[in-house]
Design an enzyme around this catalytic site. Sequence first.
Site, PDB file in Angstrom:
ATOM      1  N   ASP A  67      -9.518 -62.430  14.527  1.00  0.00           N
ATOM      2  CA  ASP A  67      -9.885 -61.104  14.030  1.00  0.00           C
ATOM      3  C   ASP A  67      -8.922 -60.033  14.528  1.00  0.00           C
ATOM      4  OD1 ASP A  67     -10.769 -61.426  16.638  1.00  0.00           O
ATOM      5  OD2 ASP A  67     -12.882 -61.172  16.175  1.00  0.00           O
ATOM      6  N   ASP A 136     -25.129 -60.611  20.967  1.00  0.00           N
ATOM      7  CA  ASP A 136     -25.990 -60.587  19.779  1.00  0.00           C
ATOM      8  C   ASP A 136     -25.754 -61.812  18.878  1.00  0.00           C
ATOM      9  OD1 ASP A 136     -23.486 -60.098  18.749  1.00  0.00           O
ATOM     10  OD2 ASP A 136     -24.014 -58.231  17.719  1.00  0.00           O
ATOM     11  N   HIS A 138     -22.775 -62.904  17.701  1.00  0.00           N
ATOM     12  CA  HIS A 138     -21.640 -62.878  16.768  1.00  0.00           C
ATOM     13  C   HIS A 138     -20.550 -63.841  17.221  1.00  0.00           C
ATOM     14  CE1 HIS A 138     -19.851 -59.400  19.291  1.00  0.00           C
ATOM     15  NE2 HIS A 138     -18.956 -60.360  19.363  1.00  0.00           N
ATOM     16  N   GLU A 143     -20.938 -60.165  12.414  1.00  0.00           N
ATOM     17  CA  GLU A 143     -22.096 -59.546  13.047  1.00  0.00           C
ATOM     18  C   GLU A 143     -23.392 -60.047  12.404  1.00  0.00           C
ATOM     19  OE1 GLU A 143     -21.722 -57.871  15.651  1.00  0.00           O
ATOM     20  OE2 GLU A 143     -20.028 -56.485  15.587  1.00  0.00           O
TER      21      GLU A 143
HETATM   22  C1  F6R Z   1     -12.811 -62.431  19.940  1.00  0.00           C
HETATM   23  C2  F6R Z   1     -14.012 -62.265  19.175  1.00  0.00           C
HETATM   24  C3  F6R Z   1     -15.383 -62.013  19.739  1.00  0.00           C
HETATM   25  C4  F6R Z   1     -15.584 -62.429  21.200  1.00  0.00           C
HETATM   26  C5  F6R Z   1     -16.997 -62.088  21.661  1.00  0.00           C
HETATM   27  C6  F6R Z   1     -17.194 -62.409  23.120  1.00  0.00           C
HETATM   28  O1  F6R Z   1     -11.677 -62.620  19.083  1.00  0.00           O
HETATM   29  O2  F6R Z   1     -13.879 -62.344  18.035  1.00  0.00           O
HETATM   30  O3  F6R Z   1     -16.317 -62.667  18.939  1.00  0.00           O
HETATM   31  O4  F6R Z   1     -15.349 -63.797  21.334  1.00  0.00           O
HETATM   32  O5  F6R Z   1     -17.262 -60.745  21.447  1.00  0.00           O
HETATM   33  O6  F6R Z   1     -16.371 -61.582  23.896  1.00  0.00           O
HETATM   34  P1  F6R Z   1     -16.169 -61.851  25.442  1.00  0.00           P
HETATM   35  O7  F6R Z   1     -15.501 -63.184  25.559  1.00  0.00           O
HETATM   36  O8  F6R Z   1     -15.284 -60.751  25.933  1.00  0.00           O
HETATM   37  O9  F6R Z   1     -17.523 -61.861  26.067  1.00  0.00           O
END
Ligand code: F6R
Length: 257
Positions: A67, A136, A138, A143
Amino acid sequence: MEVYILPDEDAIGEAIADRIQKVFENNANANLGVATGSSPLPTYRALAARVADGKLSFKNAHFFMLDEYVGIDEDHPERYHNVITTEIASKVDVDPANVHGPEGNAPDLEAAVKEYDQLIKDQGGVDLQILGIGSDGHIAFNEPGGSLVSRTHVGVLTKQTREDNARFFDGDLSKVPTHCVTQGLGTIMEARELCLVATGAGKADAVRELIEGGISALWPATIMQMHPNAHVFVDEAAAAKLKLADYYREIQAAREA
Ligand code: F6R
């Protein structure tokens, strides 16, 4: 899904690096799916050490990011392409020209997201995708409430995600982009292997839903239950709300015996 409850993030990083190494031993031209965020950092450290030791090479690999923010400055340190360069690409032997991400500043975003899906296909697909999970539920920027079969698309960031990420933008919510481009859940599910990392108590609800909940748009990561080769790596804190934790430990021990 195979569940691994491990003592800490370094053990998780080594375990995922083992799986990645196996993929590249079988196919030196394999493609790796990379994620941003804090969850994959121990894996990236383990990979960099193995490349430095000559045990692993990404010389012929393509890296595909999950992303990107829309409208972020090309040289902003939080632009995900720059984060991936800093955290992993610059520390291993991948060709920088082979590090790909959805293009958040393309003049025609709708065309760009379609091209990204096509590029992944044209390069033979992702062999192993590293994933983190949001509190959440995702994965990537998919989302809650979105399609479970989506392709790479332009998305709207939720207030929660923007608030969570404000710490990377001087704590100023107004500086956090409002939109993103993200691989869809359908795109992610086409990777041949998924390795998701979740650590810390803040992820315990999402992990419970991911592994033991029903498949639901309310918890996007639950679609992974339908993947034939998905692995979930958690520490004790993230595993704390699993009803069947002891059973997963038994299976894990049997696997390792
Ligand atoms: C990263 C991404 C997100 C993260 C998620 C967890 O490219 O797309 O889905 O993997 O938000 O983030 P962290 O690892 O910082 O807890």
